[in-house]
Write a protein that holds these residues in place. Structure first.
Motif, PDB file in Angstrom:
ATOM      1  N   TRP A  83       0.842  -1.201   0.000  1.00  0.00           N
ATOM      2  CA  TRP A  83       0.000   0.000   0.000  1.00  0.00           C
ATOM      3  C   TRP A  83       0.872   1.244   0.000  1.00  0.00           C
ATOM      4  N   TYR A  84       1.900   1.255   0.848  1.00  0.00           N
ATOM      5  CA  TYR A  84       2.780   2.416   0.937  1.00  0.00           C
ATOM      6  C   TYR A  84       3.500   2.643  -0.389  1.00  0.00           C
ATOM      7  N   HIS A  85       3.949   1.540  -0.966  1.00  0.00           N
ATOM      8  CA  HIS A  85       4.687   1.623  -2.232  1.00  0.00           C
ATOM      9  C   HIS A  85       3.804   2.187  -3.343  1.00  0.00           C
ATOM     10  N   ARG A  86       2.560   1.748  -3.393  1.00  0.00           N
ATOM     11  CA  ARG A  86       1.673   2.171  -4.464  1.00  0.00           C
ATOM     12  C   ARG A  86       1.103   3.569  -4.240  1.00  0.00           C
ATOM     13  N   THR A  87       0.936   3.946  -2.968  1.00  0.00           N
ATOM     14  CA  THR A  87       0.263   5.206  -2.643  1.00  0.00           C
ATOM     15  C   THR A  87       1.205   6.397  -2.681  1.00  0.00           C
ATOM     16  N   ASN A  88       2.438   6.183  -2.269  1.00  0.00           N
ATOM     17  CA  ASN A  88       3.378   7.299  -2.163  1.00  0.00           C
ATOM     18  C   ASN A  88       4.245   7.416  -3.415  1.00  0.00           C
ATOM     19  N   ARG A  89       4.179   8.555  -4.047  1.00  0.00           N
ATOM     20  CA  ARG A  89       5.030   8.887  -5.197  1.00  0.00           C
ATOM     21  C   ARG A  89       4.908   7.875  -6.336  1.00  0.00           C
ATOM     22  N   ALA A  90       3.725   7.338  -6.502  1.00  0.00           N
ATOM     23  CA  ALA A  90       3.421   6.496  -7.676  1.00  0.00           C
ATOM     24  C   ALA A  90       4.437   5.382  -7.894  1.00  0.00           C
ATOM     25  N   GLU A  91       4.732   4.647  -6.833  1.00  0.00           N
ATOM     26  CA  GLU A  91       5.613   3.489  -6.891  1.00  0.00           C
ATOM     27  C   GLU A  91       7.069   3.834  -7.225  1.00  0.00           C
ATOM     28  N   THR A  92       7.467   5.058  -6.944  1.00  0.00           N
ATOM     29  CA  THR A  92       8.857   5.451  -7.217  1.00  0.00           C
ATOM     30  C   THR A  92       9.715   5.467  -5.952  1.00  0.00           C
ATOM     31  N   LEU A  93       9.090   5.352  -4.778  1.00  0.00           N
ATOM     32  CA  LEU A  93       9.842   5.415  -3.522  1.00  0.00           C
ATOM     33  C   LEU A  93      10.177   3.995  -3.058  1.00  0.00           C
ATOM     34  N   PRO A  94      11.447   3.614  -3.062  1.00  0.00           N
ATOM     35  CA  PRO A  94      11.797   2.233  -2.699  1.00  0.00           C
ATOM     36  C   PRO A  94      11.610   1.964  -1.210  1.00  0.00           C
ATOM     37  N   ILE A  95      11.173   0.777  -0.884  1.00  0.00           N
ATOM     38  CA  ILE A  95      11.073   0.321   0.497  1.00  0.00           C
ATOM     39  C   ILE A  95      12.199  -0.671   0.729  1.00  0.00           C
ATOM     40  N   VAL A  96      13.042  -0.389   1.690  1.00  0.00           N
ATOM     41  CA  VAL A  96      14.222  -1.213   1.944  1.00  0.00           C
ATOM     42  C   VAL A  96      13.983  -2.039   3.208  1.00  0.00           C
ATOM     43  N   ASP A  97      13.873  -3.346   3.051  1.00  0.00           N
ATOM     44  CA  ASP A  97      13.668  -4.267   4.163  1.00  0.00           C
ATOM     45  C   ASP A  97      15.012  -4.870   4.519  1.00  0.00           C
ATOM     46  N   THR A  98      15.508  -4.571   5.709  1.00  0.00           N
ATOM     47  CA  THR A  98      16.854  -4.994   6.095  1.00  0.00           C
ATOM     48  C   THR A  98      16.826  -6.076   7.168  1.00  0.00           C
ATOM     49  N   TRP A  99      17.925  -6.818   7.275  1.00  0.00           N
ATOM     50  CA  TRP A  99      18.120  -7.727   8.410  1.00  0.00           C
ATOM     51  C   TRP A  99      19.458  -7.424   9.053  1.00  0.00           C
ATOM     52  N   TRP A 100      19.429  -7.338  10.386  1.00  0.00           N
ATOM     53  CA  TRP A 100      20.645  -7.094  11.160  1.00  0.00           C
ATOM     54  C   TRP A 100      20.340  -7.388  12.616  1.00  0.00           C
ATOM     55  N   GLN A 101      21.327  -7.326  13.458  1.00  0.00           N
ATOM     56  CA  GLN A 101      21.180  -7.512  14.891  1.00  0.00           C
ATOM     57  C   GLN A 101      22.015  -6.482  15.630  1.00  0.00           C
ATOM     58  N   THR A 102      21.673  -6.260  16.883  1.00  0.00           N
ATOM     59  CA  THR A 102      22.521  -5.403  17.711  1.00  0.00           C
ATOM     60  C   THR A 102      23.949  -5.931  17.713  1.00  0.00           C
ATOM     61  N   GLU A 103      24.075  -7.270  17.791  1.00  0.00           N
ATOM     62  CA  GLU A 103      25.397  -7.888  17.870  1.00  0.00           C
ATOM     63  C   GLU A 103      26.210  -7.716  16.582  1.00  0.00           C
ATOM     64  N   THR A 104      25.555  -7.608  15.450  1.00  0.00           N
ATOM     65  CA  THR A 104      26.306  -7.516  14.195  1.00  0.00           C
ATOM     66  C   THR A 104      26.879  -6.124  13.975  1.00  0.00           C
ATOM     67  N   GLY A 105      26.317  -5.118  14.638  1.00  0.00           N
ATOM     68  CA  GLY A 105      26.874  -3.771  14.546  1.00  0.00           C
ATOM     69  C   GLY A 105      26.591  -3.050  13.248  1.00  0.00           C
ATOM     70  N   ALA A 106      25.891  -3.685  12.323  1.00  0.00           N
ATOM     71  CA  ALA A 106      25.605  -3.068  11.033  1.00  0.00           C
ATOM     72  C   ALA A 106      24.539  -3.890  10.313  1.00  0.00           C
ATOM     73  N   ILE A 107      23.972  -3.322   9.285  1.00  0.00           N
ATOM     74  CA  ILE A 107      23.030  -4.051   8.437  1.00  0.00           C
ATOM     75  C   ILE A 107      23.774  -5.165   7.710  1.00  0.00           C
ATOM     76  N   MET A 108      23.186  -6.348   7.708  1.00  0.00           N
ATOM     77  CA  MET A 108      23.858  -7.509   7.121  1.00  0.00           C
ATOM     78  C   MET A 108      23.236  -7.967   5.805  1.00  0.00           C
ATOM     79  N   ALA A 109      21.948  -7.763   5.648  1.00  0.00           N
ATOM     80  CA  ALA A 109      21.274  -8.107   4.391  1.00  0.00           C
ATOM     81  C   ALA A 109      20.322  -6.976   4.045  1.00  0.00           C
ATOM     82  N   THR A 110      20.391  -6.527   2.800  1.00  0.00           N
ATOM     83  CA  THR A 110      19.580  -5.375   2.408  1.00  0.00           C
ATOM     84  C   THR A 110      19.560  -5.228   0.892  1.00  0.00           C
ATOM     85  N   PRO A 111      18.439  -4.808   0.329  1.00  0.00           N
ATOM     86  CA  PRO A 111      18.465  -4.411  -1.083  1.00  0.00           C
ATOM     87  C   PRO A 111      19.132  -3.055  -1.232  1.00  0.00           C
ATOM     88  N   LEU A 112      19.716  -2.799  -2.380  1.00  0.00           N
ATOM     89  CA  LEU A 112      20.282  -1.487  -2.684  1.00  0.00           C
ATOM     90  C   LEU A 112      19.249  -0.730  -3.513  1.00  0.00           C
TER      91      LEU A 112
END
Length: 229
Positions: A2-31
């Motif tokens: 819904w957010y993707h389709r409603t905001n800026r006509a599907e031009t605003l990317p949604i980045v779903d990341t995976w990481w942990q406090t222990e990893t100190g940084a994002i470990m998996a993410t789309p660019l």
């Protein structure tokens, strides 16, 4: 979506990341603008990060088969110990799958190699001698088109040891019925297996909210744990 389709006509990317406090940084993410995204997937590891999904014998799982998410190579921001407790650090993160960092999360890779994080492996119920992850059952429930949210907890059971109780919030245009309960139980059995079928499904109005409008998981779990007794 819904957010993707409603905001800026599907031009605003949604980045779903995976990481942990222990990893100190994002470990998996789309660019953004580079990696094709799939709703719900953290897509691919970040540069220099090597993730793998393995089974109980530490062998790589087949595609679309759930297993343990591990990191097989060092990364720049990795933790090196727990303050004042080196032994616990080794036991917690390095003993489950020797030679690799065990994240404690369950995951799977799809046919494109994208990672889908299922949830904590230690959040499991012992049902008739079988260990069943609550996150996996919740994921199966919300994959049904009638379900908006789901939470699964265990309650004591004289025969099974633990029985599964699922709390489900249906979408606004859906009427909760006994027939829908049985349909959802059968849906979980189809998605995961008969052993994962909830013993009871209760319809809930929705998760408790924080002042900012977010879901208060702690408050909700207290409510459903009390109700499950």
């Amino acid at each position: 979506m819904w957010y993707h389709r409603t905001n800026r006509a599907e031009t605003l990317p949604i980045v779903d990341t995976w990481w942990q406090t222990e990893t100190g940084a994002i470990m998996a993410t789309p660019l953004p603008g580079v990696t094709p995204t799939k709703p719900g997937s953290a897509t691919l590891p970040f540069f220099g990060v090597v993730l793998k999904v393995v089974d109980e014998e530490a062998a790589r799982c087949r595609r679309n088969t759930g297993g343990k998410l591990v990191i097989t190579r060092p990364w720049p921001s990795m933790l090196r110990t727990l303050w004042g407790d080196d032994e616990r650090y080794l036991r917690q993160y390095w003993s489950e799958v020797p030679g690799t960092y065990f994240t404690g999360d369950g995951a799977r890779q799809d046919e494109d190699g994208y990672f889908w994080i299922v949830g904590r492996i230690d959040d499991v119920l012992n049902v008739a001698g079988h260990r069943i992850g609550t996150a996996e059952v919740e994921s199966a429930l919300v994959s049904h088109p009638a379900v908006a949210e789901a939470a699964v907890v265990g309650r004591p059971d004289d025969l099974k040891g633990q029985a599964m109780v699922a709390f489900v919030t249906v979408k606004s245009d859906i009427v909760p019925t006994e027939a829908l309960k049985e349909e959802l139980r059968n849906h979980v059995a189809k998605e995961i297996g008969a052993l994962a079928k909830p013993d009871n499904i209760r319809f809930a109005a929705g998760l408790s909210k924080t002042r900012s409008g977010g879901k208060s998981c702690a408050a909700f779990l207290k409510e459903i744990a009390a109700a499950a007794q």
